[in-house]
Motif scaffolding. Structure first.
Motif, PDB file in Angstrom:
ATOM      1  N   ASN A   9       2.197   5.104   0.089  1.00  0.00           N
ATOM      2  CA  ASN A   9       1.724   6.378   0.615  1.00  0.00           C
ATOM      3  C   ASN A   9       2.254   7.705  -0.280  1.00  0.00           C
ATOM      4  OD1 ASN A   9       4.168   6.512   1.298  1.00  0.00           O
ATOM      5  ND2 ASN A   9       3.780   6.375   3.460  1.00  0.00           N
ATOM      6  N   LEU A  10       2.358   7.050  -1.457  1.00  0.00           N
ATOM      7  CA  LEU A  10       2.676   8.315  -2.291  1.00  0.00           C
ATOM      8  C   LEU A  10       2.167   8.089  -3.738  1.00  0.00           C
ATOM      9  CD1 LEU A  10       6.312   8.090  -3.569  1.00  0.00           C
ATOM     10  CD2 LEU A  10       5.020   6.140  -3.134  1.00  0.00           C
ATOM     11  N   ARG A  11       2.123   9.181  -4.408  1.00  0.00           N
ATOM     12  CA  ARG A  11       1.663   9.210  -5.986  1.00  0.00           C
ATOM     13  C   ARG A  11       2.692   8.994  -6.561  1.00  0.00           C
ATOM     14  NH1 ARG A  11       0.436   8.407 -10.079  1.00  0.00           N
ATOM     15  NH2 ARG A  11      -1.181   9.544 -11.637  1.00  0.00           N
ATOM     16  N   MET A  12       2.939   7.984  -7.370  1.00  0.00           N
ATOM     17  CA  MET A  12       4.054   7.818  -8.330  1.00  0.00           C
ATOM     18  C   MET A  12       3.366   7.164  -9.763  1.00  0.00           C
ATOM     19  SD  MET A  12       7.638   6.135  -7.282  1.00  0.00           S
ATOM     20  CE  MET A  12       6.982   4.542  -7.005  1.00  0.00           C
ATOM     21  N   LYS A  16       8.061   4.550   1.875  1.00  0.00           N
ATOM     22  CA  LYS A  16       7.089   4.989   0.990  1.00  0.00           C
ATOM     23  C   LYS A  16       5.858   4.114   0.833  1.00  0.00           C
ATOM     24  CE  LYS A  16       9.479   8.642  -0.427  1.00  0.00           C
ATOM     25  NZ  LYS A  16       8.996   9.866   0.242  1.00  0.00           N
ATOM     26  N   PRO A  45      -1.606   6.876  -3.611  1.00  0.00           N
ATOM     27  CA  PRO A  45      -1.761   6.451  -2.041  1.00  0.00           C
ATOM     28  C   PRO A  45      -2.963   5.660  -1.668  1.00  0.00           C
ATOM     29  CG  PRO A  45      -1.974   8.786  -2.591  1.00  0.00           C
ATOM     30  CD  PRO A  45      -1.574   8.143  -3.779  1.00  0.00           C
ATOM     31  N   GLN A  46      -2.743   4.789  -0.578  1.00  0.00           N
ATOM     32  CA  GLN A  46      -3.706   3.979   0.023  1.00  0.00           C
ATOM     33  C   GLN A  46      -4.570   3.156  -1.061  1.00  0.00           C
ATOM     34  OE1 GLN A  46      -4.294   3.746   3.349  1.00  0.00           O
ATOM     35  NE2 GLN A  46      -2.364   5.271   3.498  1.00  0.00           N
ATOM     36  N   ILE A  47      -3.959   2.697  -2.105  1.00  0.00           N
ATOM     37  CA  ILE A  47      -4.597   1.809  -2.829  1.00  0.00           C
ATOM     38  C   ILE A  47      -3.659   0.695  -3.125  1.00  0.00           C
ATOM     39  CG2 ILE A  47      -5.422   1.284  -5.149  1.00  0.00           C
ATOM     40  CD1 ILE A  47      -6.576   4.094  -5.252  1.00  0.00           C
ATOM     41  N   VAL A  50       0.975  -1.113  -0.105  1.00  0.00           N
ATOM     42  CA  VAL A  50       0.254   0.106   0.301  1.00  0.00           C
ATOM     43  C   VAL A  50       0.817   1.330   0.211  1.00  0.00           C
ATOM     44  CG1 VAL A  50      -1.831   1.223   1.299  1.00  0.00           C
ATOM     45  CG2 VAL A  50      -1.706  -1.304   1.381  1.00  0.00           C
TER      46      VAL A  50
END
Lengths: 960, 208
Positions: B31-34, B68, B49-51, B29
């Motif tokens: 915790n950042l958008r990448m 991360k 994040p969170q997915i 999971v």
């Protein structure tokens, strides 16, 4: 009169050490909802006993949390929460039937004497020797109100079953009717009940009839006096063989009977309608509390020495059982049956207790009496059915009430979860909030960006703000909150908090905290006097709060009070995104079918406009549980039946159901929606009894595919059909965005590319649908589908496909369609190119138009799909330029666009993976198209409008 | 891989086995958008994040080290499942089904994602117990190793690795005893092999 003796068991020691003056103590007894447990307590014993009613011999569970005698007990209506009040001045809550101590919900300065839960269990009233009655929210333990008006110590409390009133009685015999909504005294009945003086083992009590029509209060003449619910006038009295004043009374669950106990140590059972006692029993000691078994024909009694017992078969078996026709619950009867049943079988009680009584062979007198009663009852029935000469309120009211109760029965399920007491209109809520759970952290706000969580401690809360994306979001220090915020909202720039008003001293406050600002101290707060914030929302450079006065207050992020609007109705929820604020309000009271009538308004805060408004659809019998914007900025709602709807401008603005939890749900999962994008729903999956997530462990978002609630078609290709609908929707939105941005003069290349790839995906989907149509022999449907294809290449693919499937007939048809399409296209071009020679193409056009009109009705929808996005853009651009009638500029603008077009064409050809060279030629000819077309527009739109070719459709619109 | 060690006997060091195990997919999971990461082994992402998303273990660990992401322990690493497996191992003679790389995966997760595993001490002791029981089983199985009966199902990478050298050679020995004429050839290769093995400089894998 024979006196039956009932064996009593000792539950609490009759302690004279610190009991009341005469060695007797006030004891209480309660049944739980299912009659599985009996709870007893004594004012001389600090322990509360939970007896197992099914196994009376087992030792009871004893809860010792109080430091002194327990004077009051109350069980929430769903029997999950037990409250106890004590001489040690505290009110404690326990889990039931487990008996785990939960919280000290409130404290007084003097002993507690009475406790009562309201019908929904959301509120607990507590009173005693202090001068105020406290109304406590059981959810968060906050004091909703303090009702002051009694002179003596309050000994009895009763919530009206309909949730409007609270009745209270004090030791001086004064009865007060309180209106819960406003907290005002409606009626004061001074000295109607005996003055019990200082003996704490003798308390005045009062009780509403289960249908809520009457309040029973012990009278001054050893009787029970019934007061009317609304007017507080004396209705009638139950007067009989009590020799001394009453000390307790209890309605049977159906309200037909009443048990009263007096200081004369007798317990009498009354038939309330006939105002006559039907049975009695004398006890060794004074009975100070009684409780009817909620199921069955049994009365539990407890006397002042702490002994309790069960009086089985209280009501003779010849009469209706005390639990028959219970007005409130929908389980037993539906209320409308009331009269029919009475007519058919007056003696329909059949509990086990009755059998037991008969087999034991009771002695003569009571049974004789029973026979007499029965004959009276029969008479009674006949009169009742013929003419209503009794003049009794309950009877006259019965039909109407029965209907109401039917409705109530339907609501029962909703009401148990709903927060509101009476009003079925749903309460205001903040999207992404979870309810208060004692001792646990909870979400104030959960959105796609981050979370705001709060944890309540004694007198303050601890609030944390976390962003999901830890690398990008600012780090926000945790804060201590002394206001008790219950509403919050979060976006990239800041967070807003608000609290409801609690009592007089704690006003409703709105607070905004920006995450970063160039100036110090840029957080601000607003206080509202006589007004309560219900919902907050946040957007780019604005903060909105909707208050109990139905004001929509809009602030800038610096704290400037910019606009105050009056809304149409009480707010339900609100959500903000960029410039847009969407508000949901109640449009009217609920429908009788318990459907919420909601309305939504979308405000554009920057421009000060209201782009759309209308009804907010919900599934029947459901309420709204989430409301917000999708990632693309589309308004969306999710209701308690698990249907997600998205607002589109199709059909002049309508809501499309795009997800239904019932269709996808595994039965043990609940979906707690957080957000959505074009194709996925983001939610947190909760295992079934749970409907909302906990803060720890950190919940994980689950992606669910959006799916329209399609009918099960004979095609058996639900997935494809669903994809088809979603693609169509997506395409529609892209085209709308292209139109918008091109009218703003922005570059639409990206959107064009997106539209193209969606079209390609849609074509693939259609081709597969055609294949499955052919396989299941739905040739007409296949032909319709072919007409929806966008790219020439995919039409050729379709022809190849049907040829391979050995359907030459269909292949011919497809060929015709393709040729027709090509013809139209070339005609369009020629039309655009040679305006002067339009009479030549006119003939052909007439031909095609007749052909087109002969096509099935699917064509209008196909036209949007058919239109190539760049055509739309061009046409709109041109319309605009024509408006400006600036030819030079036209030329200048068209040129760079032609350049970008060239690029996008290239991109497309690669994306389409080797489009046919014919298609390439077509593309290039399209590139040159705008120049020709721009000249044609000067010729006049009338001619254009007759053109059937879809790309011109948007132009038609723009012309109009 | 095999080039580093003896090609014929295919001996791997535990580090090498662990290295191979790092290609297994695990769920993380972030915790950042990448955006998507494009590797030779495949494309992973984009990350939201969170997915939750599946990535190879090495990537998961790399992200975890930088704080991360959180790693979701695999399904089989639940206490329920592990106790069941342990009971099965103790009761029956056969090997219970576990992921091929269970030893390595659990080891890596215990070392690097301690905070992501609920009740780690329990899980850890269970996994160690299972491992001990199974290794013991492997060793006892070797005692009655015959050429005819080598059908051991569900053996994990580490366990195979232990007996790889031995069983290979043992099988060869069996073969040799059955076919006398092949003895000279085999002897020659056998003699040469150990030398090669020892002469060759081995590159140690960088420890994590």
């Amino acid at each position: 009169m024979k006196i039956r003796t009932l064996k009593l068991q000792e539950a609490h020691k009759p302690s004279s050490a610190y009991g009341a003056a005469n060695g007797s103590s006030f004891c209480s007894i309660l049944w739980d909802q299912q009659a599985r447990h009996l709870v007893t307590a004594s004012s001389s014993d600090s322990g509360i006993s939970i007896h197992d009613a099914l196994l009376p011999s087992t030792t009871p569970k004893i809860l010792r949390h109080h430091r002194d005698g327990v004077t009051a007990l109350a069980l929430s209506p769903n029997s999950t929460c037990l409250a106890s009040g004590s001489i040690d001045n505290s009110v404690k809550l326990y889990k039931f039937p487990g008996g785990d101590f939960e919280t000290n919900i409130t404290r007084f300065t003097l002993p507690i004497r009475a406790l009562a839960f309201n019908q929904s269990g959301s509120m607990l009233a507590a009173a005693g020797d202090d001068d105020g009655i406290k109304l406590i929210n059981t959810v968060d333990g906050s004091i909703a109100r303090v009702l002051k008006g009694h002179k003596g110590s309050v000994t009895g409390l009763a919530f009206d079953p309909m949730g409007e009133y609270l009745a209270s009685i004090d030791s001086m015999g004064t009865v007060l009717f309180w209106e819960l909504q406003s907290g005002t005294i409606l009626h004061t009945l001074k000295g109607v009940a005996p003055n019990t003086g200082l003996d704490t083992s003798l308390v005045n009590i009062l009780s509403w009839s289960p249908d809520g029509e009457m309040l029973a209060v012990p009278g001054l003449r050893n009787d029970v006096v019934m007061y009317d619910r609304d007017t507080a006038e004396k209705v009638f009295t139950l007067r009989g063989d009590h020799l001394l004043p009453l000390c307790f009374l209890s309605w049977s669950p159906n309200g037909k009977y009443m048990a009263t106990s007096g200081l004369d140590r007798q317990v009498l059972i009354w038939d309330v309608l006939k105002k006559q006692d039907i049975d009695r029993q004398k006890f060794e000691d004074r009975i100070c509390c009684m409780a009817w078994k909620p199921v069955g024909n049994t009365l539990a009694v407890v006397d002042v020495s702490g002994k309790y017992g069960l009086w089985e078969s209280v009501v003779p078996s010849s009469m209706k059982s005390p639990t028959e026709d219970i007005p409130q619950s929908s389980k037993k009867t539906n209320g409308l049956m009331l009269f029919e049943e009475e007519g058919q079988e007056p003696c329909s009680s059949g509990s086990l207790g009755d059998l037991g009584e008969d087999s034991i062979g009771e002695s003569g007198p009571p049974s004789r009496k029973r026979i007499r009663k029965r004959s009276e009852f029969d008479e009674d029935r006949s009169t009742e059915n013929t003419i209503d000469d009794y003049g009794l309120l309950p009877q006259r009211m019965a039909p109407k009430r029965a209907r109401e109760q039917l409705d109530k029965g339907a609501n029962e399920e909703l009401r148990s979860t709903a927060i509101s007491v009476r009003s079925k209109m749903q309460e205001a809520f903040q999207p992404g909030v979870t309810p208060v759970q004692p001792g646990k952290r909870r979400f104030l706000c959960y959105n796609m960006l981050g979370t705001i969580t709060t944890m309540e401690y004694d007198g303050y809360s601890h609030i944390e703000i976390d962003f999901h994306d830890t690398s990008r979001g600012p780090r926000v220090p945790a804060m201590t909150d002394h206001f008790g915020f219950t509403m919050a909202c979060l976006n990239e720039n800041g967070s807003v908090f608000a609290n409801p008003c609690k009592g007089d001293k704690n006003m409703s406050t709105l607070m905004y905290r920006p995450f970063s600002s160039w100036a110090n101290n840029s957080e601000w707060s607003m206080r509202f006097e006589g007004e309560e914030v219900k919902v907050v929302a946040l957007g780019v450079h604005w903060v909105a709060a909707i208050t109990s006065l139905n004001y929509l207050r809009i602030f800038t992020d610096g704290g400037l009070q910019k606009h105050i609007l009056s809304l149409d109705g009480p707010a339900v929820t609100a959500s903000g995104s960029k410039n847009q604020l969407a508000v949901v309000t109640h449009a009217s009271n609920c429908l009788p079918s318990n459907d919420q009538v909601l309305e939504f308004h979308v405000f554009d805060i920057r421009n000060g406009t209201r782009p759309s408004r209308g009804r907010l659809p919900l599934s029947p019998g459901s309420h709204l549980i989430w409301f917000g914007f999708s990632e693309e900025g589309l308004l969306s709602s999710y209701d308690s039946k698990g249907v997600l709807r998205v607002y589109t401008s199709q059909y002049g603005g309508s809501w499309l159901p795009l997800f239904s939890a019932n269709k996808t749900k595994k039965s043990d999962e609940n979906y707690w929606v957080v957000g959505l994008n074009a194709s996925k729903l983001f939610c947190i999956v909760c295992k079934s009894p749970e409907v909302f997530p906990q803060v720890m462990p950190k919940p994980i978002l689950t992606l669910l595919d959006l799916s329209s609630p399609l009918a099960s078609s004979d095609l058996g290709a639900d997935v494809l059909e669903n994809e088809f609908i979603l693609n169509n929707l997506h395409l529609f939105q892209i085209q709308k965005r292209i139109e918008e941005s091109s009218s703003d003069g922005r570059d639409t290349t990206d959107l064009d590319d997106e539209a193209f790839s969606t079209e390609a995906a849609q074509d693939r989907c259609i081709l597969r649908l055609i294949a499955s149509c052919c396989n299941s022999d739905k040739l007409v449907r296949a032909t319709e589908l072919v007409k929806l294809l966008t790219l020439e290449k995919s039409m050729k693919g379709a022809i190849k496909l049907v040829t391979a499937l050995k359907l030459p007939n269909l292949a011919d048809r497809f060929n015709n369609i393709l040729e027709e399409r090509m013809l139209n296209e070339t005609k369009d071009m020629s039309e655009a190119a040679g305006v002067a020679v339009n009479q030549g193409s006119g003939l052909g056009r007439n031909g095609t138009s007749s052909e087109v009109s002969s096509e099935p009705s699917c064509i209008p929808s196909s036209s949007t799909t058919l239109s190539a996005p760049h055509f739309v853009k061009k046409v709109v651009n041109r319309g605009e330029q024509k408006g400006r009638s600036d030819h030079n500029q036209t030329a200048r603008e068209v040129q760079p666009e032609a350049a970008t077009r060239g690029r996008s064409t290239e991109l497309r050809t690669t994306a389409a993976a080797a489009a046919a060279t014919a298609a390439g030629n077509e593309e290039s000819s399209r590139t040159s198209n705008p120049f020709f077309k721009s000249s044609s527009t000067h010729e006049g739109p009338a001619k254009e409008s007759t053109c059937q070719r879809p790309p011109s459709n948007p132009f038609k619109k723009s012309v109009k | 891989m095999a080039g580093q060690s003896c090609s014929q006997l295919s001996l791997f060091t535990p580090d090498e086995v662990e290295f191979m195990a790092e290609d297994e997919l695990v769920e993380i999971v972030p915790n950042l958008r990448m955006d998507s990461l494009n590797f030779i082994c495949g494309d992973y992402g984009p990350f939201y994040p969170q997915i939750a998303i599946q990535v190879p273990l090495w990537l998961a660990l790399a992200l975890k080290k930088r704080g991360k992401c959180t790693i979701r322990p695999p399904q089989w690493m639940s206490i329920d499942n592990l106790t069941q497996v342990l009971e099965g191992e103790r009761e029956s003679h056969a090997f219970q089904s576990l992921p091929f790389h269970y030893v390595e995966i659990s080891r890596l997760l215990f070392d690097h994602a301690r905070d992501d595993i609920p009740e780690i001490y329990m899980v850890r002791s269970l996994v160690e117990d299972i491992r001990d029981v199974r290794f013991h089983k492997v060793e006892t199985n070797l005692e009655n190793f015959t050429a005819s009966a080598v059908t051991w199902k569900n053996m994990a990478a580490m366990e195979v690795n232990i007996i790889r050298a031995f069983s290979g050679r043992a099988l060869q020995a069996f073969y040799r005893h059955e076919n006398e004429q092949l003895i000279p050839d085999l002897d020659r290769t056998q003699d040469r092999q150990p030398q090669n093995l020892n002469d060759r400089p081995r590159r140690n894998l960088r420890p994590r």
